[in-house]
Design a protein around this motif. Structure first.
Motif, short mmCIF file in Angstrom:
data_model
loop_
_atom_site.label_atom_id
_atom_site.label_comp_id
_atom_site.label_asym_id
_atom_site.label_seq_id
_atom_site.Cartn_x
_atom_site.Cartn_y
_atom_site.Cartn_z
N GLU A 1 -2.26 -74.64 37.72
CA GLU A 1 -2.61 -73.61 36.86
C GLU A 1 -1.71 -72.70 36.34
O GLU A 1 -1.78 -72.70 34.97
CB GLU A 1 -3.76 -72.60 37.72
CG GLU A 1 -4.80 -71.56 36.60
CD GLU A 1 -5.52 -70.87 37.64
OE1 GLU A 1 -5.77 -69.91 37.24
OE2 GLU A 1 -5.59 -71.20 38.85
N LEU A 2 -0.57 -72.59 37.07
CA LEU A 2 0.46 -71.80 36.68
C LEU A 2 1.17 -72.70 35.50
O LEU A 2 1.68 -71.89 34.46
CB LEU A 2 1.40 -71.30 37.57
CG LEU A 2 0.73 -70.19 38.65
CD1 LEU A 2 1.63 -70.07 39.95
CD2 LEU A 2 0.35 -68.88 37.93
N ASP B 1 5.69 -80.31 35.83
CA ASP B 1 4.93 -80.36 36.90
C ASP B 1 5.64 -80.23 38.19
O ASP B 1 7.00 -80.72 38.48
CB ASP B 1 4.28 -81.89 37.04
CG ASP B 1 3.15 -81.88 36.22
OD1 ASP B 1 2.67 -80.99 35.69
OD2 ASP B 1 2.71 -83.24 36.08
N ALA B 2 5.03 -79.40 39.28
CA ALA B 2 5.81 -79.43 40.62
C ALA B 2 4.84 -80.36 41.30
O ALA B 2 3.77 -80.38 41.82
CB ALA B 2 5.31 -77.94 41.21
N GLU B 3 5.80 -81.24 41.91
CA GLU B 3 5.09 -82.71 42.28
C GLU B 3 4.91 -82.41 43.89
O GLU B 3 4.31 -83.22 44.52
CB GLU B 3 5.76 -83.92 41.89
CG GLU B 3 5.65 -83.94 40.39
CD GLU B 3 6.49 -85.26 39.95
OE1 GLU B 3 7.57 -85.71 40.70
OE2 GLU B 3 6.17 -85.81 39.08
N HIS C 1 -6.00 -80.52 37.18
CA HIS C 1 -4.50 -80.94 36.78
C HIS C 1 -3.20 -81.15 37.47
O HIS C 1 -2.32 -80.57 37.28
CB HIS C 1 -4.38 -79.67 35.38
CG HIS C 1 -5.12 -79.55 34.61
ND1 HIS C 1 -5.58 -80.26 33.28
CD2 HIS C 1 -6.19 -78.54 34.31
CE1 HIS C 1 -6.65 -79.70 32.72
NE2 HIS C 1 -7.08 -78.61 33.33
N LEU C 2 -3.86 -81.71 38.59
CA LEU C 2 -2.70 -81.95 39.56
C LEU C 2 -1.55 -82.95 38.76
O LEU C 2 -1.93 -83.66 37.98
CB LEU C 2 -3.20 -82.73 40.73
CG LEU C 2 -4.01 -81.96 41.57
CD1 LEU C 2 -4.77 -82.41 42.82
CD2 LEU C 2 -3.63 -80.38 41.77
#
Length: 279
Positions: free
Chosen positions: A72-73, A81-83, A211-212
């Protein structure tokens, strides 16, 4: 991921309805995770992202919660993306992380009056934890640069099942009982009978709704089992399922053979490696 209680009566009968219901549902975490966060909170100035990841990254529910919030952020800030959990905490920052994740509700509290559902949830989580350990070991052996994401993909592989035990335990129990009464009944069949949708379909839709990270979504997509990373996860899940009650399941030799192929090893040393990992 907003938190809101689910209605106590009625349930959806199609994919869109289940997504709407679960997308905004409260997501409690394991009591041990909640306790670990509270131990770190007073030491915020000394805590780094690695310490937070070690505390929460073995809990599939907290992992899901953090990744959804970070996604979301990411959309708001237009960042990459932070995976992994560690990347997610770095993106958020330690102080905003603790501000955004206060004392957490726990699954033990949530299901205190429904011990059968709590047992069902714990069984799914225990299997996910074992699958994640196997998947990470396979990925490291294969020298896969995305080993951390593969670990998370295995940990989250059955999160829709966890959500069902949390928020629709009567339906989860009904499906369990139907399969116990008829061992030939396939999981997808009973899920469609009871829910009107399969958990695989629901899970994929929720990952898109939240939105992963795209890589995580792709690795978790069983429809692409020919891809080595997807196969890595699927074989770890299979082995965790088949050995949940011991290593004498007749399906284990086939699992070992397929894992040996994945790892480019002979079956005998592969079995030894797997049993060492599970020790």
């Amino acid at each position: 991921m907003p938190s809101a209680p689910l209605p106590t009566t009625g349930h959806p009968h199609d994919l869109a309805g289940w997504v709407r219901l679960f997308q905004h549902a409260e997501l409690p975490v394991l009591a041990r995770t909640a306790a670990a966060l509270e131990e770190l909170r007073p030491m915020e100035d000394e805590v780094d992202a690695r310490m937070v990841a070690e505390a929460v990254g073995v809990d599939p529910l907290m992992t899901l919660k953090v990744l959804a919030r970070t996604a979301e952020l990411h959309r708001q800030r237009r960042t990459t993306d932070a995976e992994t959990i560690c990347e997610a905490v770095v993106l958020m920052g330690i102080t905003p992380f603790f501000a955004g994740f206060g004392p957490q509700p726990t699954v033990e509290q949530h299901l205190a009056s429904q011990p059968e559902a709590l047992d069902g949830l714990r069984a799914v989580i225990s299997r996910a934890e074992r699958a994640a350990r196997f998947a990470l070991a396979f990925a490291v052996h294969r020298q896969d640069h995305d080993a951390g994401v593969i670990h998370e993909a295995a940990l989250l592989h059955d999160f829709a099942d966890m959500l069902l035990w949390l928020h629709a335990p009567t339906l989860a129990l009904e499906m369990q009982q139907r399969q116990q009464a008829d061992p030939t009944l396939r999981s997808a069949t009973v899920q469609r009978q009871v829910l009107g949708v399969t958990l695989t379909e629901l899970q994929h839709a929720l990952m898109l709704a939240w939105h992963l990270p795209e890589l995580l979504v792709n690795i978790t997509d069983d429809r692409h089992e020919e891809a080595s990373q997807v196969r890595n996860v699927l074989l770890a899940i299979r082995l965790a399922r088949h050995t949940s009650r011991g290593w004498d399941n007749p399906a284990v030799p086939d699992d070992v053979r397929d894992i040996a192929t994945l790892l480019n090893m002979a079956p005998a040393p592969t079995l030894g490696l797997l049993q060492d990992l599970d020790a």
